[in-house]
Design a protein around this motif. Structure first.
Motif, mmCIF file in Angstrom:
data_model
loop_
_atom_site.group_PDB
_atom_site.id
_atom_site.type_symbol
_atom_site.label_atom_id
_atom_site.label_comp_id
_atom_site.label_asym_id
_atom_site.label_seq_id
_atom_site.Cartn_x
_atom_site.Cartn_y
_atom_site.Cartn_z
ATOM 1 N N ASP A 141 0.715 -1.009 -0.060
ATOM 2 C CA ASP A 141 -0.075 0.107 0.014
ATOM 3 C C ASP A 141 0.789 1.259 -0.056
ATOM 4 N N LEU A 142 1.968 1.631 0.567
ATOM 5 C CA LEU A 142 3.055 2.727 0.747
ATOM 6 C C LEU A 142 3.503 2.773 -0.547
ATOM 7 N N ILE A 143 3.685 1.147 -1.054
ATOM 8 C CA ILE A 143 4.357 1.743 -2.770
ATOM 9 C C ILE A 143 3.472 2.192 -3.873
ATOM 10 N N ARG A 144 2.175 2.193 -3.695
ATOM 11 C CA ARG A 144 1.238 2.350 -4.475
ATOM 12 C C ARG A 144 0.796 3.402 -4.237
ATOM 13 N N THR A 145 1.089 3.766 -2.595
ATOM 14 C CA THR A 145 -0.094 5.112 -2.879
ATOM 15 C C THR A 145 0.942 5.599 -3.126
ATOM 16 N N VAL A 146 2.443 6.209 -2.800
ATOM 17 C CA VAL A 146 3.529 6.975 -2.316
ATOM 18 C C VAL A 146 4.099 6.962 -3.930
ATOM 19 N N ALA A 147 4.608 6.104 -4.907
ATOM 20 C CA ALA A 147 4.683 6.115 -6.044
ATOM 21 C C ALA A 147 3.983 6.362 -7.019
ATOM 22 N N VAL A 148 2.846 5.308 -6.768
ATOM 23 C CA VAL A 148 1.934 5.530 -8.006
ATOM 24 C C VAL A 148 0.927 6.928 -8.079
ATOM 25 N N ALA A 149 0.117 6.951 -7.061
ATOM 26 C CA ALA A 149 -0.574 7.741 -7.195
ATOM 27 C C ALA A 149 -0.900 8.743 -5.795
ATOM 28 N N PRO A 150 0.183 10.194 -5.698
ATOM 29 C CA PRO A 150 0.524 10.321 -4.528
ATOM 30 C C PRO A 150 -0.270 11.392 -4.072
ATOM 31 N N THR A 151 -1.639 11.312 -4.434
ATOM 32 C CA THR A 151 -2.486 12.382 -3.792
ATOM 33 C C THR A 151 -3.091 12.008 -2.419
ATOM 34 N N PHE A 152 -3.714 13.474 -2.301
ATOM 35 C CA PHE A 152 -3.967 13.950 -0.690
ATOM 36 C C PHE A 152 -5.108 12.963 -0.312
ATOM 37 N N GLU A 153 -5.861 12.230 -1.621
ATOM 38 C CA GLU A 153 -7.293 12.006 -0.294
ATOM 39 C C GLU A 153 -6.402 10.021 -0.628
ATOM 40 N N ASN A 154 -5.395 10.026 -1.863
ATOM 41 C CA ASN A 154 -4.985 8.027 -1.582
ATOM 42 C C ASN A 154 -3.792 8.144 -0.053
ATOM 43 N N VAL A 155 -3.646 9.570 0.064
ATOM 44 C CA VAL A 155 -2.294 9.301 0.961
ATOM 45 C C VAL A 155 -3.516 9.436 2.376
ATOM 46 N N ALA A 156 -4.650 10.042 2.275
ATOM 47 C CA ALA A 156 -5.553 9.839 3.578
ATOM 48 C C ALA A 156 -6.051 8.556 3.703
ATOM 49 N N VAL A 157 -6.821 7.980 2.748
ATOM 50 C CA VAL A 157 -6.578 6.400 2.557
ATOM 51 C C VAL A 157 -5.273 5.351 3.546
ATOM 52 N N LEU A 158 -4.709 5.564 2.934
ATOM 53 C CA LEU A 158 -3.104 5.047 3.433
ATOM 54 C C LEU A 158 -2.741 5.004 4.483
ATOM 55 N N GLY A 159 -2.960 6.245 5.459
ATOM 56 C CA GLY A 159 -2.912 6.591 6.801
ATOM 57 C C GLY A 159 -3.765 5.962 7.913
ATOM 58 N N LEU A 160 -5.208 5.790 7.081
ATOM 59 C CA LEU A 160 -6.582 4.805 7.701
ATOM 60 C C LEU A 160 -6.018 3.810 7.872
ATOM 61 N N ILE A 161 -5.986 3.202 6.420
ATOM 62 C CA ILE A 161 -5.374 1.377 6.173
ATOM 63 C C ILE A 161 -4.055 1.050 7.209
ATOM 64 N N VAL A 162 -2.910 2.185 7.405
ATOM 65 C CA VAL A 162 -1.888 1.948 8.174
ATOM 66 C C VAL A 162 -2.077 1.578 10.049
ATOM 67 N N LEU A 163 -3.663 2.591 9.572
ATOM 68 C CA LEU A 163 -3.939 2.660 11.723
ATOM 69 C C LEU A 163 -4.440 2.406 11.974
ATOM 70 N N ILE A 164 -5.605 0.889 11.311
ATOM 71 C CA ILE A 164 -6.005 -0.094 11.243
ATOM 72 C C ILE A 164 -5.031 -1.055 11.535
ATOM 73 N N ARG A 165 -4.509 -1.493 10.181
ATOM 74 C CA ARG A 165 -3.309 -2.878 10.290
ATOM 75 C C ARG A 165 -2.310 -2.627 11.829
ATOM 76 N N THR A 166 -2.403 -1.295 12.014
ATOM 77 C CA THR A 166 -1.443 -1.474 12.789
ATOM 78 C C THR A 166 -2.108 -2.127 14.457
ATOM 79 N N PHE A 167 -3.317 -1.630 14.607
ATOM 80 C CA PHE A 167 -4.185 -1.632 15.417
ATOM 81 C C PHE A 167 -4.148 -2.928 15.372
#
Length: 141
Positions: free
Chosen positions: A69-95
Motif C-alpha cells: 500500500d505504501l509503494i502504491r500510494t507514494v509512488a503510483v498515485a500520491p494524491t491527498f485522498e490516497n495518502v489519507a486512505v493509506l494513513g487509515l489503512i496503516v492505522l487499522i493494520r497497526t491496531f
C-alpha cells in the motif's frame, strides 16, 4: 516502462507475496496444530499452536501488505485522498498487529519486556541455561 508502471508492478509483487505468506502460514499452522494435538492428545494444545503460528503469519502478511500500500500510494498515485486512505489503512493494520501480538504473547509488549528481562539476564549469567521465571522477575507491585 515508466517509473509509475514499475512501482505498480512492485506493489503487485508485494501484494502477491503477502497473500502467499498468509496462505502458507495457514497451512503451516494447520500442520503444527495437528502435530501438537497428536503428540499431546489435547485439542487445546493444537489450538494454542495454531493460534501462535497463524498469528505470526498474519503479522508478517499485514506488514508486507502495508508495504504494498505504501509503494502504491507514494509512488503510483500520491494524491491527498490516497495518502489519507493509506494513513487509515496503516492505522487499522497497526491496531490489528498490536492486537494479534497481545493474543499471541498473552501480555502487553511493554510488560513482556519487563517481565522477562530478569530471565534474560539470568540466562546470560548462567551460561545460557534457561530457568523458569520467578515472582521476583515480575516488576508489577
Amino acid at each position: 516502462m515508466t517509473f509509475t508502471e514499475a512501482m505498480d508492478h512492485a506493489a503487485q509483487v508485494f501484494e502477491g507475496v503477502g497473500a502467499v505468506v498468509l496462505a502458507v502460514g495457514f497451512v503451516l499452522a494447520l500442520a503444527v496444530a495437528a502435530r501438537d494435538w497428536r503428540r499431546s492428545g489435547l485439542a487445546a494444545e493444537g489450538y494454542r499452536a495454531m493460534r501462535q503460528v497463524f498469528g505470526g503469519a498474519l503479522l508478517l502478511g499485514l506488514e508486507i501488505l502495508v508495504a504494498a500500500d505504501l509503494i502504491r500510494t507514494v509512488a503510483v498515485a500520491p494524491t491527498f485522498e490516497n495518502v489519507a486512505v493509506l494513513g487509515l489503512i496503516v492505522l487499522i493494520r497497526t491496531f490489528l498487529s498490536f492486537s494479534l501480538q497481545i493474543e499471541i504473547e498473552g501480555v502487553l509488549p511493554w510488560r513482556q519486556a519487563l517481565k522477562t528481562g530478569g530471565t534474560h539476564v539470568a540466562r546470560a549469567v548462567d551460561g545460557g541455561t534457561p530457568r523458569p521465571p520467578s515472582d521476583s522477575d515480575d516488576p508489577s507491585p
